[in-house]
Design an enzyme around this catalytic site. Structure first.
Site: not given
Ligand code: C5P
Length: 273
Positions: A8, A122
């Protein structure tokens, strides 16, 4: 089962005062990207991995799902480690998704995200496999509609300590204008210039103070023609938005020629597998 574990980048990262649990309250737009690790996952009597990390997030994820059922995970690493791209978390998210499917558990994404929150901040975002608005310390995720963006990633080759970077960050006041709100609005419009203008990361300045190499990479990217450049997560990876795949490839080539580790990649849209 062989599965892909996409990394990401954070298009925004607003950092507020720490909460009671010591973690900073965050608001962030998290975009999954095409750069991914590849994982081979098999049932096993033990919890085994070939990553060599003591606190392996893949195995933490497997244990969070079922501490009694072992698993063997082999990782083909393509995501730079310690780079603000969520590499270890991406692997943990992929393990949760794969075991849910392999074992026919039928758990909804929201439950997998809850389990992921026990593994790392995350992981919930990466379990969603979609652009998301991330809040809290990472446990609250809301899917966002967003077009795909071409990117160039550059790894400055320094390892940022997440703890150290957060500790050096001046916390945002709760009533300041939120860059994340501006980004959510820009993505909804699907406007490149508005998105480029809304890129923001509160951890970038403290990370650059701790590691001047990051500022050097940002300057090199701008010299090579990048329009807007931002550090991802707690660093050290830096990304530039590009207007086309060709422009991204050209910029990545230029950075590689200057001796930097760089990749042309792109963000992934909603509802990818
Ligand atoms: O979640 P993770 O284990 O990656 O975080 C590493 C460290 O970064 C934490 O121990 C904490 O010091 C800092 N951190 C924080 N606030 C967050 C996420 C991380 O202060 N929301």
């Amino acid at each position: 089962m062989t599965v892909s574990a996409p990394a990401k980048v954070n298009f925004t990262l607003d950092v507020f005062a720490p909460r009671g649990d010591g973690y900073h309250a965050l608001r962030s737009v998290v975009m999954p990207i095409a750069l991914a690790d590849e994982l081979e996952i098999e049932e096993s009597d033990d919890f085994i991995t070939d990553t060599g990390y003591g606190d392996d997030l893949c195995l933490k994820a497997a244990r969070a799902l079922d501490s009694e059922r072992g698993v063997c995970v082999r990782v083909k690493k393509r995501i730079p480690v310690g780079g603000g791209l969520g590499g270890g978390s991406a692997d943990a998210a992929a393990v949760l998704l794969a075991l849910n499917e392999m074992r026919g558990l039928g758990l909804p994404r929201e439950r997998l995200a809850e389990l992921g929150a026990q593994v790392g901040s995350d992981v919930p975002s990466l379990v969603m496999r979609s652009p998301v608005l991330m809040e809290g310390r990472g446990e609250k995720t809301t899917k966002l509609e967003a077009p795909c963006f071409e990117l160039v990633l550059v790894n400055p080759g320094v390892n940022c300590s997440t703890r150290e970077v957060y500790a050096a960050c001046a916390n945002r006041s709760p009533d300041s204008a939120s860059p994340t709100d501006a980004m959510v609005a820009a993505l909804a419009k699907g406007d490149f210039d508005a998105v480029a203008a809304a890129l923001s990361n509160d951890l970038e300045a403290p990370a650059m103070r701790l590691h001047p190499e990051i500022a050097a990479v940002k300057s090199a990217l701008c010299e090579a023609g990048a329009e807007r450049v931002l550090m991802s997560g707690s660093g050290s990876s830096v990304f530039a938005l590009a207007r086309s795949r060709e422009a991204a490839r050209e910029l990545a080539g230029e950075m590689s020629a200057r001796g930097f580790s760089s990749w042309a990649t792109h963000t992934l849209g909603n509802n990818m597998v």
